[in-house]
Write a protein that holds these residues in place. Structure first.
Motif, short mmCIF file in Angstrom:
data_model
loop_
_atom_site.label_atom_id
_atom_site.label_comp_id
_atom_site.label_asym_id
_atom_site.label_seq_id
_atom_site.Cartn_x
_atom_site.Cartn_y
_atom_site.Cartn_z
N GLN A 1 49.34 36.90 36.13
CA GLN A 1 49.73 37.62 34.91
C GLN A 1 51.24 37.80 34.79
OE1 GLN A 1 46.69 41.00 33.98
NE2 GLN A 1 46.76 40.84 36.19
N LYS A 2 51.99 37.16 35.73
CA LYS A 2 53.45 37.26 35.76
C LYS A 2 53.91 38.71 35.91
CE LYS A 2 53.93 33.08 32.97
NZ LYS A 2 54.01 32.22 34.16
N LYS A 3 53.20 39.44 36.79
CA LYS A 3 53.53 40.84 37.06
C LYS A 3 53.91 41.05 38.53
CE LYS A 3 50.44 42.70 33.47
NZ LYS A 3 49.26 43.58 33.22
N SER A 4 54.50 40.04 39.14
CA SER A 4 54.85 40.14 40.56
C SER A 4 55.75 41.35 40.82
CB SER A 4 55.56 38.87 41.02
OG SER A 4 54.73 37.75 40.90
N PRO A 5 55.34 42.26 41.68
CA PRO A 5 56.16 43.44 41.97
C PRO A 5 57.26 43.13 42.98
CG PRO A 5 54.15 43.51 43.24
CD PRO A 5 54.05 42.28 42.39
N LYS A 6 58.20 44.06 43.10
CA LYS A 6 59.23 43.92 44.13
C LYS A 6 58.65 44.18 45.52
CE LYS A 6 62.99 45.41 41.08
NZ LYS A 6 64.03 46.46 40.84
N ARG A 7 57.64 45.02 45.56
CA ARG A 7 57.01 45.35 46.84
C ARG A 7 55.58 45.77 46.59
NH1 ARG A 7 57.32 50.19 50.57
NH2 ARG A 7 58.43 51.26 48.88
N ILE A 8 54.70 45.38 47.51
CA ILE A 8 53.31 45.78 47.46
C ILE A 8 53.07 46.79 48.58
CG2 ILE A 8 50.93 45.01 47.90
CD1 ILE A 8 51.68 42.38 46.49
N ILE A 9 52.30 47.83 48.28
CA ILE A 9 51.95 48.81 49.31
C ILE A 9 50.44 48.97 49.36
CG2 ILE A 9 54.14 50.06 49.11
CD1 ILE A 9 52.65 52.19 47.47
N ALA A 10 49.97 49.43 50.50
CA ALA A 10 48.54 49.66 50.67
C ALA A 10 48.34 50.74 51.73
CB ALA A 10 47.83 48.38 51.09
N ASN A 11 47.22 51.42 51.65
CA ASN A 11 46.80 52.37 52.68
C ASN A 11 45.54 51.85 53.32
OD1 ASN A 11 45.81 52.90 49.95
ND2 ASN A 11 44.71 54.67 50.80
N SER A 12 45.53 51.81 54.65
CA SER A 12 44.39 51.19 55.33
C SER A 12 44.36 51.56 56.80
CB SER A 12 44.47 49.66 55.21
OG SER A 12 43.51 49.03 56.02
N SER A 13 43.13 51.61 57.35
CA SER A 13 42.96 51.84 58.79
C SER A 13 42.79 50.52 59.54
CB SER A 13 41.74 52.73 59.04
OG SER A 13 40.56 52.10 58.56
N GLY A 14 42.89 49.38 58.85
CA GLY A 14 42.72 48.15 59.60
C GLY A 14 42.66 46.85 58.84
N ASN A 15 41.46 46.44 58.44
CA ASN A 15 41.29 45.11 57.88
C ASN A 15 41.97 44.93 56.52
OD1 ASN A 15 39.89 43.89 59.99
ND2 ASN A 15 37.91 44.65 59.28
N HIS A 16 41.98 45.97 55.70
CA HIS A 16 42.68 45.87 54.42
C HIS A 16 44.18 45.74 54.65
CE1 HIS A 16 43.41 46.40 50.14
NE2 HIS A 16 44.20 47.44 50.38
N ALA A 17 44.67 46.40 55.70
CA ALA A 17 46.09 46.28 56.04
C ALA A 17 46.44 44.82 56.31
CB ALA A 17 46.40 47.13 57.28
N GLN A 18 45.65 44.17 57.13
CA GLN A 18 45.89 42.75 57.42
C GLN A 18 45.77 41.91 56.16
OE1 GLN A 18 43.92 41.33 61.24
NE2 GLN A 18 42.75 43.16 60.79
N ALA A 19 44.76 42.20 55.36
CA ALA A 19 44.50 41.40 54.16
C ALA A 19 45.67 41.45 53.18
CB ALA A 19 43.21 41.87 53.49
N ILE A 20 46.20 42.65 52.95
CA ILE A 20 47.31 42.77 52.00
C ILE A 20 48.57 42.16 52.59
CG2 ILE A 20 48.80 44.39 50.79
CD1 ILE A 20 45.98 44.01 49.58
N ALA A 21 48.79 42.36 53.89
CA ALA A 21 49.96 41.75 54.53
C ALA A 21 49.90 40.23 54.39
CB ALA A 21 50.02 42.15 55.99
#
Length: 328
Positions: free
Chosen positions: A65-85
């Motif tokens: 959608q051409k909405k690339s942010p300057k930075r992506i953040i996430a809150n996670s205890s594990g697997n979602h952390a890896q996935a977003i990284a």
């Protein structure tokens, strides 16, 4: 509400990035139970968990959608952390993950390996406050672990993919933490296999979803859970996932001994490294099969296979392999 079209669009969007994970079975287990049980092995997915699907769908949709942010953040205890990284790395977008200090060490190392920054905070509440504050910054985009439409659609691609690999499924079981995987699974099956039953399973020690379903509104855990199924230690389901969970055919609460039992047995039979969160779905499978009078074909979504030494030791501290599945 997430739709089947959202999931189909997600699968088309992410298929170039993810693995089409296999479906496997165990003839020994099928003989013991008297039914056919099939396993969708998301432990062999990118980052070792189904979370890669929701993570890459969320980031890829932003870029599309051409909405690339300057930075992506996430809150996670594990697997979602890896996935977003990992997902952010695919598009060269910086990422910061906010996690509780008790995050699995192996998941923390993997998150750093994928190039994200990792902010460790003492409590889950503190994590949630920190990520919400960071989300207010200009150019920052927050992708929560389950309460996000692109995350739910991405997680639903596991079930959608499975329905192209396996026919005549009587029931599908998936673990429940925040409810993203289970919500996506429900949507995919209601659209493409409407006669199949859809069930969820969560730890008895972290049964906020079950309490929420019984009371008709979202209930949060009163205190952090000690369950070995660390992927299901979420304090509550989300306002986007809960309406989907209310459409389930049934929901099961797995005791810790059953979670450990099935982690040992599935690891032994399937020769797959599994997180306790994955294996606990088998508690629901066996409870449901006890009520069935004809042979059934059951699908279980094995959500992930990232496990650290401490959890591995706790799982194998006592031997449950001397108790055959048919003896349950």
């Amino acid at each position: 509400m997430t739709t089947a079209q959202d999931i189909d669009s997600a699968l088309n969007r992410i298929k170039r990035y993810i693995h089409k994970t296999p479906i496997i079975t165990s003839s020994f287990l099928n003989h013991q139970l008297g039914h056919d049980v099939f396993f969708k092995v998301e432990a062999w997915q990118k980052v070792g968990a189904f979370k890669a699907r929701g993570g890459i769908n969320s980031v890829a949709h932003l870029v599309e959608q051409k909405k690339s942010p300057k930075r992506i953040i996430a809150n996670s205890s594990g697997n979602h952390a890896q996935a977003i990284a990992w997902a952010a790395q695919q598009f060269n977008i910086p990422a910061t993950i906010y996690a509780p200090q008790n995050i699995s060490k192996v998941k923390a190392r993997a998150t750093l390996h994928y190039g994200a920054s990792l902010e460790l905070i003492e409590t889950r509440a503190g994590v949630d406050d920190a990520v919400a504050a960071a989300a207010e910054e200009n150019g920052v985009y927050w992708i929560p672990p389950y309460n996000h439409p692109d995350v739910i659609a991405g997680q639903g691609t596991a079930a959608r993919e499975a329905l192209t690999q396996l026919e005549n499924v009587d029931a599908v079981f998936a673990p429940c933490g925040g409810g993203g995987l289970l919500s996506g699974t429900l949507v995919a099956f209601r659209a493409h296999s409407p006669n199949s039953n859809v069930f969820g399973v969560e730890p008895l020690l972290a049964n906020d979803a079950a309490k929420s379903l019984r009371q008709g509104h979202i209930v949060k855990l009163a205190q952090p859970s000690s369950t070995l199924a660390d992927g299901a230690r979420t304090p509550s389901v989300g306002p986007l996932t809960f309406p989907h969970l209310q459409q389930l055919d049934d929901f099961f609460e797995a005791p810790e001994e059953a979670i450990i039992y099935w982690t040992q047995w599935l690891t032994h039979l399937l020769k797959v490294t599994l997180e306790p969160t994955s294996a606990m779905a088998m508690f629901g499978v066996t409870e449901w099969l006890k009520t069935q009078k004809s042979k059934k074909r059951v699908l279980v979504i094995l959500s992930g296979g990232n496990i650290d030494q401490g959890t591995r030791h706790a799982i194998w501290e006592n031997d449950f392999l001397d108790r055959l599945p048919k003896e349950l």
